[in-house]
Enzyme design. Structure first.
Site, PDB file in Angstrom:
ATOM      1  N   TRP A   1      -7.654  -6.984   5.686  1.00 25.42           N
ATOM      2  CA  TRP A   1      -6.254  -7.355   5.576  1.00 25.42           C
ATOM      3  C   TRP A   1      -5.990  -8.459   6.600  1.00 25.42           C
ATOM      4  CZ3 TRP A   1      -3.016  -5.178   1.979  1.00 25.42           C
ATOM      5  CH2 TRP A   1      -3.438  -3.988   1.380  1.00 25.42           C
TER       6      TRP A   1
ATOM      7  N   CYS B   1       0.817  -1.214   0.000  1.00 27.75           N
ATOM      8  CA  CYS B   1       0.000   0.000   0.000  1.00 27.75           C
ATOM      9  C   CYS B   1       0.851   1.265   0.000  1.00 27.75           C
ATOM     10  CB  CYS B   1      -0.905  -0.024   1.235  1.00 27.75           C
ATOM     11  SG  CYS B   1      -1.772   1.521   1.536  1.00 27.75           S
TER      12      CYS B   1
ATOM     13  N   TYR C   1      -5.552   6.762  -8.877  1.00 28.52           N
ATOM     14  CA  TYR C   1      -6.749   5.992  -8.536  1.00 28.52           C
ATOM     15  C   TYR C   1      -7.986   6.543  -9.232  1.00 28.52           C
ATOM     16  CZ  TYR C   1      -3.858   3.658  -5.197  1.00 28.52           C
ATOM     17  OH  TYR C   1      -2.860   2.915  -4.640  1.00 28.52           O
TER      18      TYR C   1
ATOM     19  N   THR D   1      -8.442  -0.316   6.787  1.00 24.79           N
ATOM     20  CA  THR D   1      -7.348   0.234   5.992  1.00 24.79           C
ATOM     21  C   THR D   1      -6.015   0.203   6.729  1.00 24.79           C
ATOM     22  OG1 THR D   1      -7.734   2.484   6.780  1.00 24.79           O
ATOM     23  CG2 THR D   1      -8.955   1.797   4.818  1.00 24.79           C
ATOM     24  N   VAL D   2      -4.954   0.280   5.945  1.00 19.20           N
ATOM     25  CA  VAL D   2      -3.599   0.461   6.447  1.00 19.20           C
ATOM     26  C   VAL D   2      -3.044   1.754   5.857  1.00 19.20           C
ATOM     27  CG1 VAL D   2      -3.080  -1.965   6.831  1.00 19.20           C
ATOM     28  CG2 VAL D   2      -2.717  -1.014   4.556  1.00 19.20           C
TER      29      VAL D   2
END
Length: 357
Positions: free
Chosen positions: A95, A62, A193, A129-130
C-alpha cells in the site's frame, strides 16, 4: 476475546501479491499470520496506551480497515490515535501514501506501508495489510491484527474516549457479540472472498451457499430487532456493515455473489441504511475508493481493470423505518460530532452523504 480474533488473518484482499501471482486459488484459504502485539492500558504493557504515540494506517477501500475507522470515530479517538490514509490501490510491494503531498505520509515520512513493516521485522515476508497501528517514534508496525484492534480501541483506550462514547463491546454482551461476529466473519465477511477467489466450481458453490444461508439467517434475526445484539449498536454491527455497504458495489458482481443484491433483501437493506445514516458509518464510506481497489487490483478477476460506473447510490439516503423496532443507536451515549475536515470523504465519492448529513 472474540473467536474471530483467533482466526483473524491478514487477508489476501488487503495484502499486495508478488508480480505474476493472482488472487484466485482452488479453494481460498485466508493467510493467518499477523503481528499480534497489543497496545494495552496496563502498567507492564510492552506497548502502553499513550495518546499521540501511535498512528492508525488505513485504506478506505478495505472492509477490515473500515471497521477501525468507524470504531475510532464512534469512540472519539481522533486526537488520541491520529490516522494515515493510504490510497485505494497498490502494487505488488505495498500500500502507498499516494494521496499525500509527494506521496509520503506526513508523520511517518514513508512512501510505502512496507517501510513500517520492515522497521519492525527486517525482510518482512508476510502480507503488507491494513489496518496497521504504527509506533511513531520507531516507525515500526505494532499490530495488524484487525480483529483485536477494534476490540482494544473499545476496552484499552477507555481513558481517551470522548464524553458520550457508546459501549460497543459491553461486558455483559461479549459472549453473544463474539458468537454472532464469528458466524458473520466465517460466512459473510470472509465468505464473499471465499466465493470471489474460488478457483473451482465446488469451492465457489460451497462459499456461495454458506453466504446466502447466513444472510437469510441475519434477515430473520433482524426482522424483529434493530441491531444484532441488544438494543444498541455494538461491534457486531460494525463488522457486518463493512461487508453490506460493499455488497452491491463490488461483491454481487465482482465476486459473483449474485443470488440477490442487498437492495433486494428488504430487512438487510433497511438495516444497512439505518447504520449508513448513523454518524460514523456512512460518513466514513468512500465508494470510489472501494470500487477502484477491487476492480483495479484484482486483475485475474477483472483483467481489463475497468471500474463499473454503477450502482446508483441515492437509495442509501432513503427512509428505513427501523426506528419503529425501538432501540437506541448509542445507548446512554451520544452521536459523535462532525467529521474533522481533513478526514471527510469527498462528496463526489459518496453522493448519498449530503442527503443524510
Amino acid at each position: 476475546m472474540s473467536p474471530e480474533t483467533a482466526s483473524a488473518a491478514h487477508d489476501a484482499d488487503t495484502a499486495p501479491r508478488d508480480v505474476g501471482r493472482g488472487y484466485v486459488e482452488d479453494e481460498y484459504e485466508r493467510d493467518m499470520r499477523y503481528l499480534d502485539d497489543r497496545i494495552r492500558a496496563c502498567d507492564d504493557a510492552d506497548w502502553p496506551v499513550q495518546p499521540g504515540r501511535y498512528r492508525l494506517v488505513v485504506s478506505r477501500a478495505c472492509p477490515w480497515a473500515h471497521r477501525s475507522i468507524i470504531v475510532r470515530r464512534l469512540l472519539g479517538l481522533e486526537q488520541a490515535l491520529p490516522m494515515g490514509i493510504a490510497g485505494p490501490t497498490h502494487d505488488w510491494r505495498s500500500w502507498t501514501f499516494d494521496l499525500d503531498p509527494g506521496g509520503v505520509d506526513p508523520v511517518l515520512q514513508i512512501p510505502r506501508l512496507r517501510d513500517a513493516y520492515e522497521a519492525r521485522v527486517p525482510g518482512y515476508e508476510r502480507g503488507i495489510t491494513v489496518p496497521a497501528i504504527v509506533d511513531v517514534p520507531t516507525g515500526a508496525v505494532v499490530t495488524n491484527d484487525f480483529g483485536q484492534i477494534t476490540l482494544d480501541l473499545s476496552t484499552e483506550w477507555v481513558a481517551h474516549h470522548r464524553a458520550g462514547a457508546p459501549q460497543l463491546y459491553p461486558e455483559h454482551l461479549r459472549d453473544e457479540i463474539d458468537e454472532v461476529a464469528e458466524l458473520v466473519f466465517r460466512d459473510v465477511n470472509n465468505g464473499v472472498y471465499r466465493a470471489g477467489f474460488a478457483g473451482t466450481a465446488p469451492a465457489y458453490q460451497q462459499a456461495y451457499g454458506a453466504l446466502f444461508t447466513r444472510l437469510d439467517w441475519l434477515s430473520d434475526r433482524l426482522a424483529t430487532q434493530r441491531y444484532l445484539v441488544g438494543d444498541t449498536i455494538t461491534e457486531a454491527d460494525v463488522r457486518l456493515f463493512t461487508t453490506l455497504v460493499r455488497f452491491d458495489a463490488v461483491y454481487h458482481n465482482h465476486f459473483k455473489c449474485n443470488r440477490s443484491k442487498l437492495t433486494e433483501m428488504p430487512v438487510l437493506w433497511a438495516y444497512a441504511r439505518d447504520l449508513f445514516q448513523t454518524p460514523g458509518f456512512g460518513d466514513t464510506t468512500d465508494f470510489v475508493h472501494i470500487k477502484r481497489h477491487y476492480y483495479e487490483v484484482h486483475t485475474d478477476i477483472n483483467p481489463t481493470g475497468i471500474v463499473p460506473a454503477g450502482p446508483e447510490l441515492a437509495g442509501w439516503a432513503s427512509p428505513h423505518f427501523r426506528e419503529e423496532l425501538g432501540g437506541r443507536p448509542f445507548g446512554d451515549g451520544t452521536a459523535p460530532g462532525p467529521v474533522a475536515p481533513q478526514e471527510q470523504v469527498a462528496r463526489e465519492h459518496n453522493p448519498a452523504l449530503p442527503a443524510v448529513a
